[in-house]
Design an enzyme around this catalytic site. Structure first.
Site, PDB file in Angstrom:
ATOM      1  CE1 TYR A 141      -3.504   2.268   0.631  1.00 34.34           C
ATOM      2  CE2 TYR A 141      -3.133   2.812   3.215  1.00 34.34           C
ATOM      3  CZ  TYR A 141      -3.944   3.274   2.126  1.00 34.34           C
ATOM      4  OH  TYR A 141      -4.512   4.276   1.567  1.00 34.34           O
ATOM      5  CE1 TYR A 170      -5.941  -4.027   7.820  1.00 30.66           C
ATOM      6  CE2 TYR A 170      -6.982  -2.063   7.947  1.00 30.66           C
ATOM      7  CZ  TYR A 170      -5.604  -3.172   7.964  1.00 30.66           C
ATOM      8  OH  TYR A 170      -4.893  -2.322   8.998  1.00 30.66           O
ATOM      9  CG  HIS A 171     -10.310   0.456   7.163  1.00 28.69           C
ATOM     10  ND1 HIS A 171     -10.772   0.248   6.229  1.00 28.69           N
ATOM     11  CD2 HIS A 171      -9.268   1.677   7.880  1.00 28.69           C
ATOM     12  CE1 HIS A 171      -9.486   0.949   5.483  1.00 28.69           C
ATOM     13  NE2 HIS A 171      -8.468   1.937   6.608  1.00 28.69           N
ATOM     14  CG  ASP A 193      -6.818  10.912  11.420  1.00 26.77           C
ATOM     15  OD1 ASP A 193      -7.033   9.528  10.665  1.00 26.77           O
ATOM     16  OD2 ASP A 193      -6.197  11.492  12.729  1.00 26.77           O
ATOM     17  CG  HIS A 205      -7.483   6.433  11.382  1.00 27.09           C
ATOM     18  ND1 HIS A 205      -6.787   7.515  10.403  1.00 27.09           N
ATOM     19  CD2 HIS A 205      -7.185   4.863  10.763  1.00 27.09           C
ATOM     20  CE1 HIS A 205      -6.169   6.424   9.332  1.00 27.09           C
ATOM     21  NE2 HIS A 205      -7.077   5.201   9.662  1.00 27.09           N
ATOM     22  CE  LYS A 257      -9.314  12.161  14.194  1.00 27.14           C
ATOM     23  NZ  LYS A 257      -8.199  11.567  14.539  1.00 27.14           N
TER      24      LYS A 257
END
Length: 682
Positions: A15, A169-170, A554, A556, A550
């Site tokens: 990646y 995945y996340h 981003d 996440h 935040k």
């Protein structure tokens, strides 16, 4: 006896993408020369969220976690000297997936490629963006329409392309159990397939072609047996759903096709050399079992918990795959787990539990309804909180973190700031200048526009007007998007046009509804911190208030959510408005809510630009008594710079004790308000 033919290896990817299209192109060509068999493109956050590099929210984010692609010129440079007709390209892109696919197709056409031969994948899973990754733009309904239009377009025009990579995945990164990972991914697949079927854009007899192009992208953690059984359960459930719900008779079209990146959440900053064996174990979970083997594998690098990996680090991960595929005898045998009663029992249990959760979500109205109600997000926040609590309690052991912590000096990180790659701070300024140059030099003149005939080659504005008209109606949006790509429209202009029609969406945070994960039993660490919070609040004349912010793009949010939940459980009043805020918005909220501390969470690398801005704005407002703490993937040198700028404390992944962090926050509040230290141990 005839020797069995050796299986073909999976696609091997890393990646990758950073700084600029030119720098990323050089990296791709080097990786391909090393034996990588496919490309996996990482885009930066402005590209993922539909902003141009000069947008206020893009500040500090340009080229950090991926490559900026703002228009057709960037895409040309990204794939220069890489023949796209011969390449298998995965693009990790979701909200703006249609736009990036359009740019890719136009570049392929310019190369002379037959677009029916293009192979690759656009991730294009918006549900997991609402739940875990945070790069969503539009509300669920319009987002599902974009996905539907892409799928129907590619099945008809780019038949070898995977238009969606339903991405669990996340979800695991956000705390999902194996059952949740399976159930939420499958519920997303059902929502997508139902939308495509109900759109009327695909004849009933061609629906099997749609099912055959649905792919998945999963996570493999270090619990080797459980992860391998999860993949077998995934395949069994997918076969059942496609056969029973959609009537697909062709077994080949029902095949569960997935790629994998192994777990990044489990990579540790402490003793990072241990990440190598974690990566190997996680890769084995998705390669050893032939009947559940991944079609493509990309591995993180050993140092990703420290910062951006260097080309050498990515090469090491590629070599791990190559040794397994070419030196071992793995590919010479049928499935070595077939007939194992242990495996079958575990798979049966996962299938039963996952189907029950899928049914529960369908009763709510499906995946989109479960997103909008906040159910899915709150379940993930809760699961993640439980996982963190077990790590802190020592029930789940992580070598080098909560056990076997003594270590010899690590030669790999002796010079920690040289053990990762850093993005030149001048890159953003160059990219911002370049987007300005593109806007002023893209040809709107009649010689490029076919003597002004909008049906031959529309101007930028004509292309955008047509896109908005299509969005307001019901036609497939792909053709209008291709016109925008050819006309020189930018990423921000394309997304901005759709924002005008569709609006934007702020996903539920899941924090307020998350249950208590760590009980504050008498004598426990949390009980002691609660006492510190109570006494400090009493001394300051009210309940302590913490703003968790935040800034930037981003998405996440896992760490921020866990801090918010634990602070709430410790007795704080928590202000958390979710992701994607400017420093100005964060400071305005801090002042309006009269908070005692501001906590900023940034994992994208934009801390050097955004945190000082927050500090400056608080000083300008006279709020110097509000301490600012920062958490994220922050190199040591950057942490020192932030502290010199006025940050009270910096926390990185090595600081895994969340209750301890909350106690430190109370200490910083007391110090900022000139209160004596408390004798309460915590």
């Amino acid at each position: 006896m005839t020797e069995r033919q050796k299986d073909r290896p999976w696609l091997m990817r890393t990646y990758a993408g950073h700084s600029t299209a030119e720098a990323s192109n050089e990296l791709y060509r080097r990786n391909l020369a090393k034996g990588q068999t496919g490309l996996s493109v990482a885009f930066d956050l402005p590209t993922q969220t539909g902003y141009d590099p000069d947008h206020i929210l893009a500040r500090g984010e340009v080229g950090r976690v991926g490559v900026p692609v703002s228009h057709l010129g960037d895409m040309r440079r990204l794939f220069q000297d890489i023949p796209l007709e011969q390449m298998n390209t995965s693009m990790t892109i979701n909200a703006t997936a249609m736009w990036l696919l359009a740019l890719y197709q136009v570049v392929a056409e310019e190369q002379g490629a037959d677009i029916t031969q293009l192979q690759g994948t656009t991730q294009n899973d918006i549900v997991k963006e609402y739940l875990s990754r945070g790069t969503h733009v539009f509300p669920p309904g319009p987002s599902l329409r974009l996905t539907t239009d892409m799928i129907t377009y590619t099945v008809a025009n780019i038949p070898k392309w995977n238009p969606i990579n339903i991405c669990s995945y996340h979800l695991q990164e956000a705390g999902a159990t194996p059952v949740q990972e399976i159930a939420y991914a499958m519920s997303t697949a059902i929502a997508v397939l139902d939308a495509v079927r109900d759109s009327g854009q695909v004849p009933e007899e061609k629906f099997g072609d749609v099912v055959a192009r649905i792919s998945f992208f999963v996570n493999a953690g270090v619990r080797f047996i459980e992860e391998m059984c999860k993949m077998r359960a995934f395949g069994r459930i997918w076969d059942q759903i496609t056969r029973e719900r959609y009537g697909i008779e062709n077994a080949k079209q029902r095949r569960f096709r997935y790629g994998v990146q192994v777990n990044s959440l489990g990579l540790t900053e402490a003793q990072p050399e241990n990440n190598v064996q974690r990566i190997v174990l996680e890769m084995l979970a998705v390669t050893l079992s032939k009947d559940a083997r991944a079609r493509a594998v990309q591995l993180p690098a050993w140092n990703e918990a420290l910062g951006l990996p260097r080309p050498w680090d990515q090469q090491w991960s590629l070599r791990i795959q190559q040794v397994l595929a070419h030196e071992s005898d793995l590919l010479e045998y049928e499935d070595i787990f077939a007939g194992s009663h242990v495996i079958e029992k575990k798979v049966d249990a996962l299938v039963a539990e996952s189907l029950a959760e899928i049914d529960r979500i369908q009763e709510m109205g499906g995946a989109m309804a479960a997103v909008e109600s906040g159910y899915l997000k709150s379940q993930l926040v809760s699961s993640h909180a439980e996982r963190r609590a077990k790590i802190e309690a020592g029930e789940d052991k992580i070598v080098g973190v909560n056990c076997y912590e003594s270590t010899e000096p690590n030669p790999l990180t002796a010079d920690l700031d040289a053990a990762i790659m850093t993005v030149d701070h001048e890159v953003e300024a160059r990219v911002v200048r370049a987007i300005g140059d593109w806007r002023t030099t893209r040809q709107e003149s009649s010689d490029r526009q076919g003597m002004g005939d909008p049906f031959h080659w529309p101007t930028t504005q004509q292309a955008l007007d047509r896109l908005k008209e299509a969005a307001a109606g019901t036609e497939n949006l792909m053709e209008a998007t291709l016109e925008c790509a050819r006309a020189g429209v930018t990423t921000g202009e394309w997304a901005g046009a759709l924002r005008e029609v569709f609006g934007e969406f702020r996903a539920p945070t899941g924090v307020s509804s998350a249950p208590v994960a760590v009980p504050a039993e008498e004598g426990s660490q949390l009980a002691l911190v609660r006492e510190k919070v109570r006494r400090t609040g009493d001394e300051l004349g009210g309940k302590l208030r913490l703003l968790v912010g935040k800034p930037g793009l981003d998405g996440h949010s896992n760490g921020a959510e866990q801090i918010a939940v634990r602070a709430r459980d410790a007795g704080f009043e928590v202000v958390y408005q979710g992701i994607r805020l400017t420093p100005e918005q964060i400071v305005s909220a801090a002042l309006a809510e009269d908070v005692h501390c501001v906590g900023l969470s940034i994992l994208s690398g934009s801390h050097a630009e955004l945190v000082p801005d927050v500090l400056d704005r608080l000083r300008e407002a006279g709020a110097t008594d509000i301490p600012v703490i920062v958490g994220g993937i922050i190199p040591n040198a950057d942490a020192d710079d932030l502290k010199r700028a006025g940050v009270a404390a910096v926390f990185t992944p090595k600081d895994f004790g969340i209750t301890e962090i909350i106690g430190r926050i109370v200490d910083e509040i007391r110090q900022a308000n000139k209160l004596d230290p408390l004798e309460v141990p915590a």
